[in-house]
Design a protein around this motif. Sequence first.
Motif, PDB file in Angstrom:
ATOM      1  N   ASP A 345       7.443   3.328  31.874  1.00  0.00           N
ATOM      2  CA  ASP A 345       7.760   4.470  32.739  1.00  0.00           C
ATOM      3  C   ASP A 345       7.297   5.785  32.110  1.00  0.00           C
ATOM      4  O   ASP A 345       6.668   6.621  32.772  1.00  0.00           O
ATOM      5  CB  ASP A 345       9.266   4.525  33.012  1.00  0.00           C
ATOM      6  N   LEU A 346       7.620   5.986  30.832  1.00  0.00           N
ATOM      7  CA  LEU A 346       7.221   7.233  30.173  1.00  0.00           C
ATOM      8  C   LEU A 346       5.704   7.297  29.971  1.00  0.00           C
ATOM      9  O   LEU A 346       5.099   8.375  30.063  1.00  0.00           O
ATOM     10  CB  LEU A 346       7.939   7.371  28.831  1.00  0.00           C
ATOM     11  N   SER A 347       5.088   6.153  29.717  1.00  0.00           N
ATOM     12  CA  SER A 347       3.630   6.115  29.591  1.00  0.00           C
ATOM     13  C   SER A 347       2.974   6.477  30.916  1.00  0.00           C
ATOM     14  O   SER A 347       1.970   7.203  30.942  1.00  0.00           O
ATOM     15  CB  SER A 347       3.176   4.734  29.128  1.00  0.00           C
ATOM     16  N   SER A 348       3.537   5.990  32.013  1.00  0.00           N
ATOM     17  CA  SER A 348       3.005   6.326  33.343  1.00  0.00           C
ATOM     18  C   SER A 348       3.103   7.824  33.592  1.00  0.00           C
ATOM     19  O   SER A 348       2.183   8.445  34.139  1.00  0.00           O
ATOM     20  CB  SER A 348       3.774   5.559  34.427  1.00  0.00           C
ATOM     21  N   TYR A 349       4.216   8.396  33.171  1.00  0.00           N
ATOM     22  CA  TYR A 349       4.401   9.848  33.335  1.00  0.00           C
ATOM     23  C   TYR A 349       3.359  10.612  32.524  1.00  0.00           C
ATOM     24  O   TYR A 349       2.764  11.579  33.006  1.00  0.00           O
ATOM     25  CB  TYR A 349       5.817  10.221  32.891  1.00  0.00           C
ATOM     26  N   GLN A 350       3.115  10.164  31.291  1.00  0.00           N
ATOM     27  CA  GLN A 350       2.119  10.833  30.452  1.00  0.00           C
ATOM     28  C   GLN A 350       0.712  10.667  31.031  1.00  0.00           C
ATOM     29  O   GLN A 350      -0.089  11.610  31.026  1.00  0.00           O
ATOM     30  CB  GLN A 350       2.171  10.263  29.034  1.00  0.00           C
TER      31      GLN A 350
END
Length: 565
Positions: A345-350
């Motif tokens: 999820d955080l990688s997708s945001y980045q």
Amino acid sequence: MQGDRLVFELILNIALLVLIANLISKFRLIQKLILQENRSLKSQAFLSVVFGGMVVLSTYTGIDIGSYSLNTRVIGAMAAGLLGGPIVGLYASLIGAIYVYLFSAHQAFAMASAFSTMMFGLLGGGFYPYFQRGKWKYQDLFLLTCFAEVCDMVCLLRFTVPVEMALNTILEISLPMILLNASGILIFISSFNHMFIQQDIERSRQLQQASGLVRKCLPLLVKGLEDCDNMERFAKTILEETDWAGVVITSRSQIIACGQKEIDKNFQIGEKIPDIGVRVMETGRMETMSQVPLSSPWYEWMKEYSLVAAPFMIRDQAAGCLIVWVKKQWVFRKSELELHQHLVDLSSYQLALSELERQKDMRQKAEFKALQFQVNPHFLFNALNTVSCVCRENPIRARELLIILANYFRYNLNSEAYMVPFEKEMEHVRDYLELEKARFEEKLIITYDVPKDLELEIPTLILQPIVENAVRYGINREGKRIVTICAREEPKGCKVCICDEGKGMPEEVLKKLKSGESIGNSVGLSNVHKRMKSIYGEENGLHITSSKEGTCVKLCFGAESLRRL
């Protein structure tokens, strides 16, 4: 001997309740309902049945002493109020009271036992706020239970007939019942408390692991999934920070990075994406696979592992996926799944932020290019007019000027960058001024005050329009055009000033420039102003000081423009 047997059997009853407490405290539903502050009627009813069942069980397993049953119902009833609140305490104790009244071994004690059971639940519910705020201590709970048992003895004296029977029973059971039940509720409540403490410790550990992993991984995604070196480091970091046996990172079409700890064989970059990766990119959801299909080419070396995959989602579209595999266990650890999902999820945001920055950068370049094409024809028109005038009088000089002009446009056509070194931009300015010098001869005086070692990158064709404007309008009273170009490095960046000694700019021109309006047929000055604001911010356009004594145009380039060798 009779007393020893009573104590032993009461301890067994308490142990049974503690065992049940340990079992039900493991259920996530029970944990969730106990931790909730505002419960629905359905949730309160469910907790009431659970704790009411404990009261019934405590009564059922009681120890018969003559006509009275020695039991641990106080533990279940008070725990219902302390853990579930007044409503749960009321209904749980009501369930227990009904059972006690209807199925008590001796009807002489039925009313008293039922009444005291209701009192236990209400007493626990009354202390629920004090208990929930964490102000309680174990000695407080011990004393509260002792008080509840004393009240139970009073109820026996009040409701039991004959009184002599009640008094004899109290003298026989009071001490072991008070002490053991008071100790038992401490163990019972501590079972729930220990569960919450362990759960909090585990969550804290997971949060620390996830934070450390994310802190190391997210910077590697700044350039997107296309940066193969960063993706290899991304995969390596995941393996170092987790217990996962292997990892595969894919784009939409192929594997772009992979790594493993123990397996000899390895996925290869560019290979076809495993089926689980294709599925999660189609569905947009995490998926687990405990058994690799026999038809899979990776079955032989993946049959001892379970796979977990989740997609990198950007604007509801899968840009790739992260596949990890772990050694097979009898159950999937939920913490591993949560860590995997958290990382994705955080990688997708980045990745979404990186894509946004890339699109923004591309848009800026397109805008710069469009503005640049507006400036170049303006310069070309003036340059050709100058060469045309010189050609009639001095063909050799005209040929030299044409070479200068050719050099300028050769650079302009070959340059793809919208940011160029300051010295190259100054070469363009000198080429332009050389053409104008041929036109105005001694009436054009140029002064340069530019450090030779100034390492600065500036937008293409940002200075030439300003210099052109100074040459065109900077005519002093003697009919001369005096232009000064000065550059100075400052702590916050670099300042370049282009000044003339003309009559100054009209006030309406300055107002139009400041408001962003077009200035007649000339686009050079307004374009430069827009470009400076676009790159360095709204406050960093052109700063113009104009009077009857002349005009000075100041361009401020930020510290990020300075290049240190």
